[in-house]
Design a protein around this motif. Structure first.
Motif, PDB file in Angstrom:
ATOM      1  N   PHE A   1       0.968  -1.188  -0.223  1.00 55.24           N
ATOM      2  CA  PHE A   1       0.086  -0.130  -0.369  1.00 55.24           C
ATOM      3  C   PHE A   1       0.561   1.412  -0.326  1.00 55.24           C
ATOM      4  O   PHE A   1       0.268   2.613   0.180  1.00 55.24           O
ATOM      5  N   SER A   2       1.892   1.057  -0.889  1.00 57.60           N
ATOM      6  CA  SER A   2       2.989   2.333  -0.284  1.00 57.60           C
ATOM      7  C   SER A   2       3.239   3.211  -2.047  1.00 57.60           C
ATOM      8  O   SER A   2       3.511   4.040  -1.635  1.00 57.60           O
ATOM      9  N   LYS A   3       1.915   2.584  -2.638  1.00 55.51           N
ATOM     10  CA  LYS A   3       2.228   2.633  -4.217  1.00 55.51           C
ATOM     11  C   LYS A   3       0.477   3.640  -4.228  1.00 55.51           C
ATOM     12  O   LYS A   3      -0.677   2.673  -4.163  1.00 55.51           O
ATOM     13  N   PRO A   4       0.376   4.758  -4.223  1.00 59.13           N
ATOM     14  CA  PRO A   4      -1.299   5.044  -4.640  1.00 59.13           C
ATOM     15  C   PRO A   4      -2.278   4.858  -4.936  1.00 59.13           C
ATOM     16  O   PRO A   4      -3.018   4.037  -4.911  1.00 59.13           O
ATOM     17  N   LEU A   5      -1.552   4.583  -6.989  1.00 60.22           N
ATOM     18  CA  LEU A   5      -2.508   3.760  -7.930  1.00 60.22           C
ATOM     19  C   LEU A   5      -2.803   2.657  -7.644  1.00 60.22           C
ATOM     20  O   LEU A   5      -3.880   2.149  -8.405  1.00 60.22           O
ATOM     21  N   PRO A   6      -1.864   1.957  -7.072  1.00 60.23           N
ATOM     22  CA  PRO A   6      -2.456   0.337  -6.972  1.00 60.23           C
ATOM     23  C   PRO A   6      -2.887   0.138  -6.185  1.00 60.23           C
ATOM     24  O   PRO A   6      -3.785  -0.737  -6.467  1.00 60.23           O
ATOM     25  N   THR A   7      -3.298   0.904  -5.140  1.00 61.41           N
ATOM     26  CA  THR A   7      -3.629   0.731  -3.966  1.00 61.41           C
ATOM     27  C   THR A   7      -4.574   1.141  -4.295  1.00 61.41           C
ATOM     28  O   THR A   7      -5.728   0.660  -3.207  1.00 61.41           O
ATOM     29  N   LEU A   8      -5.181   2.348  -5.236  1.00 63.48           N
ATOM     30  CA  LEU A   8      -6.413   2.686  -5.386  1.00 63.48           C
ATOM     31  C   LEU A   8      -7.683   1.604  -5.628  1.00 63.48           C
ATOM     32  O   LEU A   8      -8.428   1.230  -5.764  1.00 63.48           O
ATOM     33  N   GLY A   9      -6.601   1.485  -7.279  1.00 68.10           N
ATOM     34  CA  GLY A   9      -7.297   0.296  -8.020  1.00 68.10           C
ATOM     35  C   GLY A   9      -7.862  -0.544  -7.232  1.00 68.10           C
ATOM     36  O   GLY A   9      -8.772  -1.727  -7.213  1.00 68.10           O
ATOM     37  N   THR A  10      -6.535  -1.065  -6.205  1.00 73.00           N
ATOM     38  CA  THR A  10      -6.656  -2.400  -5.514  1.00 73.00           C
ATOM     39  C   THR A  10      -8.103  -1.971  -4.521  1.00 73.00           C
ATOM     40  O   THR A  10      -8.822  -2.918  -4.634  1.00 73.00           O
ATOM     41  N   ALA A  11      -8.487  -1.333  -3.980  1.00 76.14           N
ATOM     42  CA  ALA A  11      -9.132  -1.013  -3.165  1.00 76.14           C
ATOM     43  C   ALA A  11     -10.794  -0.567  -4.142  1.00 76.14           C
ATOM     44  O   ALA A  11     -11.710  -1.532  -3.227  1.00 76.14           O
ATOM     45  N   ILE A  12     -10.802  -0.264  -5.084  1.00 73.52           N
ATOM     46  CA  ILE A  12     -11.810  -0.518  -5.670  1.00 73.52           C
ATOM     47  C   ILE A  12     -12.477  -1.694  -6.184  1.00 73.52           C
ATOM     48  O   ILE A  12     -13.849  -2.203  -5.786  1.00 73.52           O
TER      49      ILE A  12
END
Length: 107
Positions: A26-37
């Motif tokens: 969860f240190s990379k914002p875009l992949p983290t956002l995609g994961t959460a979505i």
């Protein structure tokens, strides 16, 4: 329609599982956002599917799709081992998913 929702939920489960790897803890914002979505969409679709399907069947299929897809993408994207035994056992999960669909009458 419930099986379609369940399959889509499983595909989004693959998305969030693979997204975990790309998010790097969860240190990379875009992949983290995609994961959460992907996680939220997967859960919503699963919740809709279990309105008509038994929870045990739906959960087994949902996790099975996620496991087969994530393991397959792990082999393709992350150079995880592709031994005959591993592929064979992944295939058994797929057989289980198909079997659960067949015995459910395709509700």
């Amino acid at each position: 329609m419930s099986w379609t929702l369940l399959i889509l939920a499983g595909l989004f489960e693959i998305g969030w599982a693979i997204g975990l790897e790309y998010s790097d803890g969860f240190s990379k914002p875009l992949p983290t956002l995609g994961t959460a979505i992907s996680l939220i969409i997967s859960m919503i679709l699963l919740a809709r599917a279990i309105q008509d399907l038994p929870i045990g069947t739906a959960y087994a299929v949902w996790t099975g799709i996620g496991a087969v897809g994530t393991a397959s993408f792990g082999i393709i994207l992350f150079d995880e081992p592709a031994t005959m035994a591993r592929i064979g056992f992944i295939s058994l999960i797929l057989v289980g998913i198909v079997g659960l669909h067949l015995i459910s009458g395709g509700q």
